[in-house]
Design a protein around this motif. Structure first.
Motif, PDB file in Angstrom:
ATOM      1  N   PHE A  26       0.764  -1.043  -0.088  1.00  0.00           N
ATOM      2  CA  PHE A  26      -0.148  -0.021   0.133  1.00  0.00           C
ATOM      3  C   PHE A  26       0.918   1.731   0.329  1.00  0.00           C
ATOM      4  O   PHE A  26       1.354   1.953   1.165  1.00  0.00           O
ATOM      5  N   GLY A  27       0.557   1.878  -1.024  1.00  0.00           N
ATOM      6  CA  GLY A  27       1.653   3.113  -1.407  1.00  0.00           C
ATOM      7  C   GLY A  27       0.589   3.959  -1.811  1.00  0.00           C
ATOM      8  O   GLY A  27      -0.550   3.908  -1.368  1.00  0.00           O
ATOM      9  N   PRO A  28       0.843   5.606  -2.185  1.00  0.00           N
ATOM     10  CA  PRO A  28       0.245   6.573  -2.157  1.00  0.00           C
ATOM     11  C   PRO A  28      -0.865   6.047  -2.913  1.00  0.00           C
ATOM     12  O   PRO A  28      -2.361   6.238  -2.846  1.00  0.00           O
ATOM     13  N   PRO A  29      -0.568   5.397  -4.199  1.00  0.00           N
ATOM     14  CA  PRO A  29      -1.579   5.302  -5.839  1.00  0.00           C
ATOM     15  C   PRO A  29      -2.472   4.404  -4.798  1.00  0.00           C
ATOM     16  O   PRO A  29      -3.761   4.374  -5.400  1.00  0.00           O
ATOM     17  N   ALA A  30      -1.673   3.235  -4.294  1.00  0.00           N
ATOM     18  CA  ALA A  30      -2.808   2.398  -4.021  1.00  0.00           C
ATOM     19  C   ALA A  30      -4.048   2.259  -2.989  1.00  0.00           C
ATOM     20  O   ALA A  30      -5.511   1.846  -2.943  1.00  0.00           O
ATOM     21  N   ILE A  31      -3.405   3.043  -1.715  1.00  0.00           N
ATOM     22  CA  ILE A  31      -4.317   3.680  -0.799  1.00  0.00           C
ATOM     23  C   ILE A  31      -5.665   4.248  -1.122  1.00  0.00           C
ATOM     24  O   ILE A  31      -6.740   4.112  -1.649  1.00  0.00           O
ATOM     25  N   GLY A  63       1.805  -5.424   2.901  1.00  0.00           N
ATOM     26  CA  GLY A  63       1.686  -3.930   4.121  1.00  0.00           C
ATOM     27  C   GLY A  63       2.574  -2.915   3.600  1.00  0.00           C
ATOM     28  O   GLY A  63       1.977  -2.765   1.893  1.00  0.00           O
ATOM     29  N   LEU A  64       2.626  -1.834   4.291  1.00  0.00           N
ATOM     30  CA  LEU A  64       3.358  -0.565   3.315  1.00  0.00           C
ATOM     31  C   LEU A  64       3.853  -0.773   2.591  1.00  0.00           C
ATOM     32  O   LEU A  64       5.193  -1.125   2.551  1.00  0.00           O
ATOM     33  N   ASP A  65       3.948   0.566   1.079  1.00  0.00           N
ATOM     34  CA  ASP A  65       5.356   0.207   0.513  1.00  0.00           C
ATOM     35  C   ASP A  65       6.149   1.092   0.868  1.00  0.00           C
ATOM     36  O   ASP A  65       6.479   1.919   1.036  1.00  0.00           O
ATOM     37  N   LEU A  66       7.007   0.131   1.660  1.00  0.00           N
ATOM     38  CA  LEU A  66       8.493   0.210   2.633  1.00  0.00           C
ATOM     39  C   LEU A  66       9.596   0.452   1.586  1.00  0.00           C
ATOM     40  O   LEU A  66      10.530   1.750   1.697  1.00  0.00           O
TER      41      LEU A  66
END
Length: 243
Positions: A26-31, A63-66
């Motif tokens: 989940f990076g900004p575009p995916a969120i 999870g989040l896009d580290l």
């Protein structure tokens, strides 16, 4: 990123990637894509709607896009990007808690950190028994939990021992153990069986033709502390015109 399709009364939100080995982070575009899909499902909801969230391949979501955070090029920049994603993801959990229909997470593969959080934001979680784990990685990677993550686990995981093992031991939990711990409602031996069971459950609930606004308010009333952290109000609603 994600897609939203409708099968009768059931919306299917599918986390998408470039290949079957995509981690669906989940990076900004995916969120933004997920929030748009949830908003569309809410806008098109009718009495008897239901929603399934799923994906394909090895991961439900890792999870989040580290990698995006680390690409900032500095420690301060990476931290700023990580905190930005954490706050951007908060409305996703809030939207799921406020969605006027029953929800099912069809966790076909690994669900880690924010991916596990997304699954747990649903009313029901169904996962694979043969492959896939639930895993909260924060203590392993050296990051504290956002307040709404902690509130969600307090609300949804009734056993203090289970919360300890998930959050303080970073235990990787497979299907049968997740079932015993009360983290999921069912576990199946293949992605196809998870999909079939999730659709069956969603259709059963959709067939009850519940008023979505009432359903959402009852859901929120079950988890007042979580809703307080998410900034969600709990309202009294009567949809029956005879009352």
């Amino acid at each position: 990123m994600c897609t939203l399709e409708k099968h009768g009364d059931v919306f299917v939100l599918t986390l998408t990637g470039s290949s079957d080995v995509d981690e669906h982070r989940f990076g900004p575009p995916a969120i933004d894509s997920i929030l748009s899909a949830i908003a569309k499902a809410k806008a098109e909801a009718t009495p008897g709607s239901a929603l399934i969230t799923t994906s394909h391949g090895k991961f439900f979501s890792n999870g989040l896009d580290l990698a995006w955070a680390q690409a900032a090029g500095s420690r301060a920049g990476a931290r700023e990007r990580l905190l930005y994603m954490v706050e951007s993801f908060r409305p996703v959990v809030a939207a799921m808690m406020d969605l006027p229909m029953p929800t099912v997470a069809a966790a076909n593969g690994h669900a880690a950190a924010a991916g596990f959080t997304l699954a747990l934001s649903h009313d029901y979680v169904i996962m694979r028994r043969d492959k896939g784990v639930l895993y909260m990685s924060e203590v392993d990677i050296g990051a504290t939990l956002p307040d709404y993550f902690t509130a969600l686990f307090r609300a949804k995981v009734g056993s203090a021992t289970a919360r300890r093992d998930v959050l303080l031991r970073a235990k990787k939990i497979k299907g049968e153990e997740a079932l015993r711990m009360g983290l999921v409602q069912a576990a199946y031996d293949s992605e196809e069986q998870v999909a079939e069971a999730s659709m069956r459950l969603a259709k059963q609930m959709a067939g009850r033709k519940w008023a979505g606004e009432v359903y959402a308010e009852i859901r929120k009333s079950l988890y007042p502390d979580l809703c307080g952290v998410l900034g969600l109000d709990i309202r009294a609603v009567v949809s029956n015109s005879k009352l």
